[in-house]
Design a protein around this motif. Structure first.
Motif, mmCIF file in Angstrom:
data_model
loop_
_atom_site.group_PDB
_atom_site.id
_atom_site.type_symbol
_atom_site.label_atom_id
_atom_site.label_comp_id
_atom_site.label_asym_id
_atom_site.label_seq_id
_atom_site.Cartn_x
_atom_site.Cartn_y
_atom_site.Cartn_z
ATOM 1 N N GLU A 185 0.805 -1.227 0.000
ATOM 2 C CA GLU A 185 0.000 0.000 0.000
ATOM 3 C C GLU A 185 0.835 1.273 0.000
ATOM 4 N N ASN A 186 1.953 1.270 0.681
ATOM 5 C CA ASN A 186 2.769 2.489 0.780
ATOM 6 C C ASN A 186 4.039 2.422 -0.065
ATOM 7 N N SER A 187 4.054 1.535 -1.033
ATOM 8 C CA SER A 187 5.229 1.393 -1.895
ATOM 9 C C SER A 187 5.333 2.553 -2.876
ATOM 10 N N PRO A 188 6.557 2.865 -3.301
ATOM 11 C CA PRO A 188 6.738 3.948 -4.279
ATOM 12 C C PRO A 188 6.012 3.639 -5.594
ATOM 13 N N PRO A 189 5.532 4.662 -6.280
ATOM 14 C CA PRO A 189 4.813 4.452 -7.542
ATOM 15 C C PRO A 189 5.611 3.643 -8.568
#
Length: 128
Positions: free
Chosen positions: A24-28
């Motif tokens: 969910e909070n991974s880099p684009p």
């Protein structure tokens, strides 16, 4: 329209990858890369994702539906339920990569209902 279809599929897969627990909070850039290497797979309720003894060469990300780890040979008795947003099959695949050889599945996994998954192959896992 073929290019548009490919672009739309990429956007849909990126949205699905971004909803997976742990991503969910991974880099684009990571999300975009993962979306480019995973492959969609659909199964109906009661179908097997894999069976105990199958070669472990994929990790599964459940986008829709529920799967069950079952005790094969004992009426497919379920002992763990996995819901959408979670991954499974990763332990076998990680062992495969650590041992640098083919590794067999320890459990049988069956679709409880109609499911949608994204599948990451062992080959693509090594590129991540």
């Amino acid at each position: 329209p073929r290019g548009l279809r490919k672009q739309l599929n990429g956007i849909i897969q990126e949205a699905a990858v971004a909803k997976i627990k742990g991503f969910e909070n991974s880099p684009p850039g990571f999300i975009k890369y993962m979306a480019s290497v995973v492959k969609p797979r659909l199964l109906g309720g009661g179908e097997y994702v894999y069976k105990k003894g199958d070669t472990s060469n994929e990790i599964f990300f459940l986008v829709k539906g529920t799967v069950e780890m079952v005790i094969a040979g004992q009426g497919d008795t379920p002992f763990i339920e996995i819901n959408k947003g979670h991954m499974f099959g990763e332990l076998d695949s990680l062992l495969c990569s650590k041992l640098n050889k083919k590794y067999q599945r320890e459990f049988t996994v069956k679709a409880k209902d109609d499911i949608e998954m994204l599948v990451l192959s062992y080959t693509d896992l090594l590129k991540v």
